[in-house]
Scaffold this motif. Structure first.
Motif, PDB file in Angstrom:
ATOM      1  N   LEU A 270      34.804  25.330  32.616  1.00 32.96           N
ATOM      2  CA  LEU A 270      35.339  26.465  33.347  1.00 32.96           C
ATOM      3  C   LEU A 270      34.951  26.388  34.817  1.00 32.96           C
ATOM      4  CD1 LEU A 270      36.861  29.197  32.945  1.00 32.96           C
ATOM      5  CD2 LEU A 270      34.606  30.273  32.813  1.00 32.96           C
ATOM      6  N   ASP A 271      35.911  26.742  35.695  1.00 36.43           N
ATOM      7  CA  ASP A 271      35.679  26.715  37.136  1.00 36.43           C
ATOM      8  C   ASP A 271      35.314  28.075  37.705  1.00 36.43           C
ATOM      9  OD1 ASP A 271      36.469  23.918  37.587  1.00 36.43           O
ATOM     10  OD2 ASP A 271      38.482  24.602  37.061  1.00 36.43           O
ATOM     11  N   VAL A 272      35.966  29.145  37.207  1.00 38.08           N
ATOM     12  CA  VAL A 272      35.827  30.474  37.808  1.00 38.08           C
ATOM     13  C   VAL A 272      35.655  31.504  36.700  1.00 38.08           C
ATOM     14  CG1 VAL A 272      36.837  32.196  39.349  1.00 38.08           C
ATOM     15  CG2 VAL A 272      37.390  29.773  39.673  1.00 38.08           C
ATOM     16  N   LEU A 273      34.658  32.385  36.846  1.00 34.87           N
ATOM     17  CA  LEU A 273      34.424  33.456  35.891  1.00 34.87           C
ATOM     18  C   LEU A 273      34.760  34.793  36.530  1.00 34.87           C
ATOM     19  CD1 LEU A 273      33.228  34.386  33.120  1.00 34.87           C
ATOM     20  CD2 LEU A 273      31.051  34.669  34.350  1.00 34.87           C
ATOM     21  N   ASN A 274      35.520  35.597  35.816  1.00 34.25           N
ATOM     22  CA  ASN A 274      35.844  36.961  36.209  1.00 34.25           C
ATOM     23  C   ASN A 274      35.435  37.888  35.066  1.00 34.25           C
ATOM     24  OD1 ASN A 274      38.097  39.083  35.450  1.00 34.25           O
ATOM     25  ND2 ASN A 274      38.073  39.026  37.673  1.00 34.25           N
ATOM     26  N   PRO A 275      34.875  39.083  35.287  1.00 31.59           N
ATOM     27  CA  PRO A 275      34.652  39.687  36.604  1.00 31.59           C
ATOM     28  C   PRO A 275      33.187  39.893  36.971  1.00 31.59           C
ATOM     29  CG  PRO A 275      34.917  41.427  34.998  1.00 31.59           C
ATOM     30  CD  PRO A 275      34.875  40.124  34.233  1.00 31.59           C
ATOM     31  N   LEU A 276      32.221  39.369  36.187  1.00 26.72           N
ATOM     32  CA  LEU A 276      30.818  39.738  36.394  1.00 26.72           C
ATOM     33  C   LEU A 276      30.691  41.257  36.399  1.00 26.72           C
ATOM     34  CD1 LEU A 276      29.454  37.280  39.113  1.00 26.72           C
ATOM     35  CD2 LEU A 276      29.200  37.161  36.649  1.00 26.72           C
ATOM     36  N   GLN A 277      31.062  41.886  35.297  1.00 27.30           N
ATOM     37  CA  GLN A 277      31.106  43.345  35.204  1.00 27.30           C
ATOM     38  C   GLN A 277      29.739  43.935  35.543  1.00 27.30           C
ATOM     39  OE1 GLN A 277      32.733  44.771  31.530  1.00 27.30           O
ATOM     40  NE2 GLN A 277      32.166  46.886  31.936  1.00 27.30           N
ATOM     41  N   PHE A 298      32.645  32.695  41.115  1.00 27.47           N
ATOM     42  CA  PHE A 298      32.715  34.053  40.575  1.00 27.47           C
ATOM     43  C   PHE A 298      33.819  34.840  41.271  1.00 27.47           C
ATOM     44  CE2 PHE A 298      28.202  32.706  40.411  1.00 27.47           C
ATOM     45  CZ  PHE A 298      28.141  32.497  39.036  1.00 27.47           C
ATOM     46  N   HIS A 299      34.518  35.650  40.469  1.00 28.95           N
ATOM     47  CA  HIS A 299      35.666  36.420  40.940  1.00 28.95           C
ATOM     48  C   HIS A 299      35.483  37.848  40.444  1.00 28.95           C
ATOM     49  CE1 HIS A 299      39.732  38.101  40.375  1.00 28.95           C
ATOM     50  NE2 HIS A 299      40.213  37.205  41.213  1.00 28.95           N
ATOM     51  N   GLY A 300      35.456  38.819  41.372  1.00 29.85           N
ATOM     52  CA  GLY A 300      35.339  40.215  40.941  1.00 29.85           C
ATOM     53  C   GLY A 300      33.984  40.806  41.251  1.00 29.85           C
ATOM     54  N   GLY A 301      33.534  41.706  40.384  1.00 31.19           N
ATOM     55  CA  GLY A 301      32.210  42.273  40.502  1.00 31.19           C
ATOM     56  C   GLY A 301      32.127  43.643  41.141  1.00 31.19           C
ATOM     57  N   ILE A 302      33.231  44.166  41.710  1.00 31.39           N
ATOM     58  CA  ILE A 302      33.199  45.504  42.290  1.00 31.39           C
ATOM     59  C   ILE A 302      33.498  46.509  41.181  1.00 31.39           C
ATOM     60  CG2 ILE A 302      34.079  47.026  44.086  1.00 31.39           C
ATOM     61  CD1 ILE A 302      32.761  44.476  45.161  1.00 31.39           C
ATOM     62  N   SER A 303      32.568  47.402  40.899  1.00 34.55           N
ATOM     63  CA  SER A 303      32.687  48.300  39.760  1.00 34.55           C
ATOM     64  C   SER A 303      33.843  49.287  39.920  1.00 34.55           C
ATOM     65  CB  SER A 303      31.389  49.087  39.582  1.00 34.55           C
ATOM     66  OG  SER A 303      31.535  50.085  38.581  1.00 34.55           O
ATOM     67  N   ILE A 304      34.607  49.446  38.840  1.00 35.31           N
ATOM     68  CA  ILE A 304      35.613  50.515  38.810  1.00 35.31           C
ATOM     69  C   ILE A 304      35.110  51.695  37.971  1.00 35.31           C
ATOM     70  CG2 ILE A 304      37.520  48.892  39.119  1.00 35.31           C
ATOM     71  CD1 ILE A 304      38.154  49.406  36.078  1.00 35.31           C
ATOM     72  N   LEU A 335      36.293  38.067  46.329  1.00 34.68           N
ATOM     73  CA  LEU A 335      36.198  39.517  46.272  1.00 34.68           C
ATOM     74  C   LEU A 335      37.335  40.098  45.446  1.00 34.68           C
ATOM     75  CD1 LEU A 335      35.242  40.266  49.961  1.00 34.68           C
ATOM     76  CD2 LEU A 335      33.977  41.150  47.984  1.00 34.68           C
ATOM     77  N   CYS A 336      36.975  40.946  44.479  1.00 35.42           N
ATOM     78  CA  CYS A 336      37.955  41.659  43.674  1.00 35.42           C
ATOM     79  C   CYS A 336      37.198  42.690  42.847  1.00 35.42           C
ATOM     80  CB  CYS A 336      38.736  40.715  42.752  1.00 35.42           C
ATOM     81  SG  CYS A 336      40.181  41.479  41.960  1.00 35.42           S
ATOM     82  N   THR A 337      37.926  43.642  42.335  1.00 36.29           N
ATOM     83  CA  THR A 337      37.321  44.627  41.443  1.00 36.29           C
ATOM     84  C   THR A 337      37.060  44.009  40.074  1.00 36.29           C
ATOM     85  OG1 THR A 337      39.591  45.396  41.137  1.00 36.29           O
ATOM     86  CG2 THR A 337      38.176  46.699  42.565  1.00 36.29           C
ATOM     87  N   ALA A 338      36.219  44.695  39.291  1.00 40.54           N
ATOM     88  CA  ALA A 338      35.856  44.188  37.968  1.00 40.54           C
ATOM     89  C   ALA A 338      36.988  44.331  36.963  1.00 40.54           C
ATOM     90  CB  ALA A 338      34.613  44.901  37.446  1.00 40.54           C
ATOM     91  N   HIS A 339      37.977  45.112  37.284  1.00 46.61           N
ATOM     92  CA  HIS A 339      39.208  45.210  36.504  1.00 46.61           C
ATOM     93  C   HIS A 339      40.234  45.871  37.411  1.00 46.61           C
ATOM     94  CE1 HIS A 339      41.737  45.240  32.957  1.00 46.61           C
ATOM     95  NE2 HIS A 339      40.750  44.697  32.243  1.00 46.61           N
ATOM     96  N   ASN A 340      41.380  46.265  36.847  1.00 45.13           N
ATOM     97  CA  ASN A 340      42.410  46.895  37.663  1.00 45.13           C
ATOM     98  C   ASN A 340      41.900  48.192  38.286  1.00 45.13           C
ATOM     99  OD1 ASN A 340      44.305  44.949  36.987  1.00 45.13           O
ATOM    100  ND2 ASN A 340      45.073  46.100  35.239  1.00 45.13           N
TER     101      ASN A 340
END
Length: 368
Positions: A270-277, A298-304, A335-340
């Protein structure tokens, strides 16, 4: 620096001009932002927010007409009946397709699994639109991603849950492993062929293949690492290898507390893991970055779950700043949110989120 160069450097664990940005949101949030900015299309919104990724729709379904049951539920292409459920009210409402019955819940043997009459076929999809979709996305100058929609994303455990039931497939792992194995093998065979045909149809126009299969709960993995290796690793590794065969970066979305599985995901290529909740137990971003950051992006990580729906714009900026400080040094972070993004997020917090991405995400001065 353009988006493609920026993302390529980040995925090579080098620092580009700024941290790459992705956008995940429900249709209701996108519609609200379009109205707010006075824009007409989603592409105009992505350009305004300077998002570095574009997702294609993928193959078009052309199979049997979905069956509508007497209760109003509609069977998806797995034969799983779903009903549209609205959550929330007013401008905070959104809708999801919820499963109302698990069609293989009463299966007693491998023969029952194999005899299931509603197994989907890769022939039920028209792959020809993929080439044009990828070409149009590539013309934006952005990184092109194939992920599929929420009901047809390359996975193993989630489709098994929809077919067998959440509790039952987990019981099968321990009590009837032959049934679990048969399910996973049949599901994986479908997705390998479906994905292969999609990649072929794209004719080199894709950059990233993103799978999606939730392996964790809020407090820990859904199954032990040993069970993951026994039941899910073969299919997961085969899907990763397929993406690599077509020269694609392979990403995977899994919600939950999955830190105990990260070594196995990485070992599969695996190259990229999303979202590091960030709100899940044990997902210590600093520790994960220190341990895996040179080998896994890593992709994501901003808590919704906290700052975005319930905090202030300052809370949102503080969360973005913390993620950048922890995950961005040395590259390897998107940078991205942990989900939609959900409709319960105030407009001021949505604006603060993207303002913070750009204000704080520049290398290297914002990371000191």
């Amino acid at each position: 620096m353009d988006s493609r160069d920026r993302v390529a450097l980040a995925l090579a664990h080098r620092e580009p001009d700024r941290v790459p940005i992705d956008y995940w949101a429900t249709p209701e949030v996108t519609a609200r932002l379009l109205r707010h900015f006075g824009l007409a299309t989603a592409e105009e919104l992505l350009q305004r927010l300077d998002v570095d990724f574009r997702y294609i729709e993928g193959p078009a379904y052309i199979g049997p007409t979905p069956r509508v049951r007497p209760d109003g539920s509609v069977e998806d292409h797995w034969g799983v009946p779903r009903v549209r459920i609205r959550v929330g009210a007013g401008d905070q409402a959104t809708a999801y397709q919820e499963v109302v019955q698990f069609p293989l819940a009463e299966a007693k043997s491998v023969d029952d699994i194999l005899a299931y009459p509603a197994w989907p076929s890769p022939e039920w999809f028209d792959y020809r639109p993929v080439r044009q979709q990828a070409a149009e996305a590539r013309r934006t100058g952005k990184v092109v991603v194939f992920m599929g929609d929420r009901l047809n994303r390359c996975a193993q455990l989630k489709p098994a849950m929809y077919l067998r039931g959440v509790e039952q497939i987990l019981l099968d792992l321990a009590l009837q492993p032959e049934i679990a194995q048969a399910l996973f093998e049949r599901i994986t065979a479908f997705y390998l062929e479906y994905a292969c045909r999609t990649f072929e149809a794209a004719e080199g126009g894709l950059d990233v293949f993103m799978m999606g299969d939730d392996f964790g709960t809020q407090t820990g993995p859904l199954l032990s690492p040993a069970m993951w290796r026994q039941f899910l690793r073969p299919g997961f590794q085969a899907l990763v290898a397929l993406g690599k065969r077509f020269g694609l970066t392979v990403a995977h979305h899994t919600c939950g507390a999955v830190e105990p599985l990260l070594s196995d995901l990485l070992a599969c290529g695996l190259d990229v893991l999303n979202p590091l909740q960030p709100d899940a137990a044990g997902m210590d971003h600093a520790a994960i970055k220190a341990r895996f950051g040179g080998r896994l992006a890593f992709h994501g990580g901003i808590s919704i779950q906290r700052a975005l729906p319930f905090g202030t714009p300052d809370d949102v900026r503080a969360e973005v700043a913390e993620r950048i400080r922890t995950l961005a040094p040395g590259g390897g972070y998107i940078l991205c949110t942990a989900h939609n993004l959900q409709p319960d997020t105030p407009l001021a917090n949505l604006e603060a989120l993207f303002d913070a991405y750009h204000a704080l995400g520049r290398y290297p001065q914002s990371l000191g």
